[in-house]
Write an enzyme that holds these catalytic residues in place. Sequence first.
Site, PDB file in Angstrom:
ATOM      1  N   ALA A 180       0.832  -1.214   0.000  1.00 37.24           N
ATOM      2  CA  ALA A 180       0.000   0.000   0.000  1.00 37.24           C
ATOM      3  C   ALA A 180       0.861   1.257   0.000  1.00 37.24           C
ATOM      4  O   ALA A 180       0.530   2.251  -0.656  1.00 37.24           O
ATOM      5  CB  ALA A 180      -0.946   0.008   1.208  1.00 37.24           C
ATOM      6  N   ASP A 226      -7.749  -1.496   4.563  1.00 41.29           N
ATOM      7  CA  ASP A 226      -8.059  -2.327   5.711  1.00 41.29           C
ATOM      8  C   ASP A 226      -6.896  -3.253   6.009  1.00 41.29           C
ATOM      9  O   ASP A 226      -6.121  -3.613   5.127  1.00 41.29           O
ATOM     10  CB  ASP A 226      -9.282  -3.197   5.423  1.00 41.29           C
ATOM     11  CG  ASP A 226      -8.953  -4.242   4.378  1.00 41.29           C
ATOM     12  OD1 ASP A 226      -8.550  -5.363   4.762  1.00 41.29           O
ATOM     13  OD2 ASP A 226      -9.051  -3.939   3.169  1.00 41.29           O
ATOM     14  N   GLY A 257      -5.943  -6.488  -0.275  1.00 38.96           N
ATOM     15  CA  GLY A 257      -6.508  -5.528   0.661  1.00 38.96           C
ATOM     16  C   GLY A 257      -5.574  -4.351   0.846  1.00 38.96           C
ATOM     17  O   GLY A 257      -4.859  -3.977  -0.095  1.00 38.96           O
ATOM     18  N   GLU A 258      -5.596  -3.757   2.022  1.00 33.59           N
ATOM     19  CA  GLU A 258      -4.748  -2.622   2.400  1.00 33.59           C
ATOM     20  C   GLU A 258      -5.145  -1.319   1.692  1.00 33.59           C
ATOM     21  O   GLU A 258      -4.579  -0.272   1.962  1.00 33.59           O
ATOM     22  CB  GLU A 258      -3.258  -2.869   2.059  1.00 33.59           C
ATOM     23  CG  GLU A 258      -2.634  -4.102   2.650  1.00 33.59           C
ATOM     24  CD  GLU A 258      -1.150  -4.238   2.273  1.00 33.59           C
ATOM     25  OE1 GLU A 258      -0.621  -3.382   1.545  1.00 33.59           O
ATOM     26  OE2 GLU A 258      -0.536  -5.214   2.728  1.00 33.59           O
ATOM     27  N   GLY A 259      -6.055  -1.403   0.716  1.00 35.04           N
ATOM     28  CA  GLY A 259      -6.355  -0.240  -0.117  1.00 35.04           C
ATOM     29  C   GLY A 259      -5.665  -0.299  -1.471  1.00 35.04           C
ATOM     30  O   GLY A 259      -5.772   0.639  -2.263  1.00 35.04           O
TER      31      GLY A 259
END
Lengths: 350, 350
Positions: A97, A174, A315-317
Amino acid sequence: MLEETIAAIRPADARALAEARSHQDRLTKPPGALGVLEEVAVRLAGAARTSPPPMPEPAALAIFAADHGVHAQGVSPWPQEVTQQMVANFLAGGAVANAFAAQVGASVTVVDVGVAADLPPASGLMIKKVGYGTADLSLGPAMTEAQAVQALEAGISVARTLIADGARCLITGDMGIANTTASAALIAAFTGTDAAAVTGRGTGVDDSTHTLKIAVVRRALDANAAASTPLSTLAALGGFEHAAIAGFILGGAAARVPVILDGVIAGAAALAAHALSPSVADHCVAGHRSAEPGHAVALAHLGLRPLVDLELRLGEGTGGLLAHPLVCAAVRVMHDVATFDAAGVTEKPS
Amino acid sequence: MLEETIAAIRPADARALAEARSHQDRLTKPPGALGVLEEVAVRLAGAARTSPPPMPEPAALAIFAADHGVHAQGVSPWPQEVTQQMVANFLAGGAVANAFAAQVGASVTVVDVGVAADLPPASGLMIKKVGYGTADLSLGPAMTEAQAVQALEAGISVARTLIADGARCLITGDMGIANTTASAALIAAFTGTDAAAVTGRGTGVDDSTHTLKIAVVRRALDANAAASTPLSTLAALGGFEHAAIAGFILGGAAARVPVILDGVIAGAAALAAHALSPSVADHCVAGHRSAEPGHAVALAHLGLRPLVDLELRLGEGTGGLLAHPLVCAAVRVMHDVATFDAAGVTEKPS
């Protein structure tokens, strides 16, 4: 804060939508030649209530981190400690990210809404802890309704802070080991879809764990069958990061700042936000299509089409970050591109 | 210049490919979690013969513009003059390609390789004119082999100039009313596919024009059935911009600078480059999937998977430009992201 935020959210403005569509057709390109990006620009005009809409720059990524009681059911091969280890990695700038955010010029803020440990203060970390991980949703409600409101308001507050600091686009992120299990439960509940159709392999589980995960989601739905309102469903089945992301989305929409949704966790959170305030979908852009099967179900329910489809499952954006330049490009066209008249280009005879 | 360029092109380096794959698996993310982008980074390492590969920045877009004798067959609703009008629009900064280039930080160079008019000199315009439009490919060869070589070498020369000026990624662009017809003919010939399967609606033709366009492509293939070598096929069926883009791709590959292909025109040109030097595909990234049916056929033949799939059908390099931040993000991961060891993150037990 929650009620006032929901009250401030308006649906897309029909006049701005019409103006944006008409503007698109006067630009020096064949009508519709920008495909999905034309609709993105039009939707953002509707959400902003003006055409062209403001450039969605700069962008701010908020990574909401939390732990999950359901981890005890063995739904993830990763130890729960990885949540806090990855928070440290984000804060040190070493995660994917961070690399993607650097590439697209987005800021990164990490928000502890429920990691199962006390985290040392750090630059870039906001502490909004609602608890030390949720309760096990397969046995009963993951959190109380009061906790859900607290997490929602934490997300609203993060959105307000980032917008006050200059952000003109919010990107959801997230981190939470086991959070695809909670996402599957939320998606099943909010869309009325069978658990097997929305439960995937997360960041990588084998066949037997996948079968177990589906059974755990089913048990969670049974154990929480009494939840009937948007808030009680979110509280029963969500993670603290789901509730906070739902608040973050509501906070962006209330301020007319577009929100780019990342993957399946954001999709599940957006369903909760949408259940609380249906107009919120007009303010969201689906950044990417996750490899998780529940994500497509969530996006279909929200009426959103993802921009990036590259089989990401991190995830993580990360998926939201990758979409940001595409969203900017879509809006920039409305600001920069000449009309047929102005450029002296002959229009296609109709 | 053409022979020397082809001789300099090497296939992907197996050792760099293996190193890049191994590096990907040590990074703090689940193995494979970046999906298609992991393979992009690995492929660029192979092409650059080093892992991690250099960042593909800054990028330079070259828009090759030319006219087409086949326009006389009525295959496009747009008047031929639009080619030169759009060149003026590019040079004034008013086209979609300019807006997208500004968004991703790419330079824009317009190359006249065969517009059917003399263009006034302008900043950002390179004059490499091979002719005033091609001959009508439905009646016989669109150009002579000598003209094809001249256009190929124009493209090589543009690649060399842009790389000498600092470009570390090349993006193909095109402008030429009727050039989807020539693209369909090239794709049919180089892949052995039926004309109907590769001929689309370009920037917007109705049913009857689409039927006519397929018939024109068939006539072109019949009229040029004698063409049997890569060069003679390119000369018989291509536009000057197709030949120049093929040269541009060869020039990038020879210098180990990756080339992001735009849509169907670039796909057709890449087939010609690939026929001249099969290793060239290792140096190409497919920027997007065009709405033109021939594009998917071309990419399948080249073994390339497109990154952006948003129903764009504009050309100009717009699809390639949108892919550039994604390619940069893929490579940046290999430079910036921490390994499990370095970040103190627990690996998933295998």
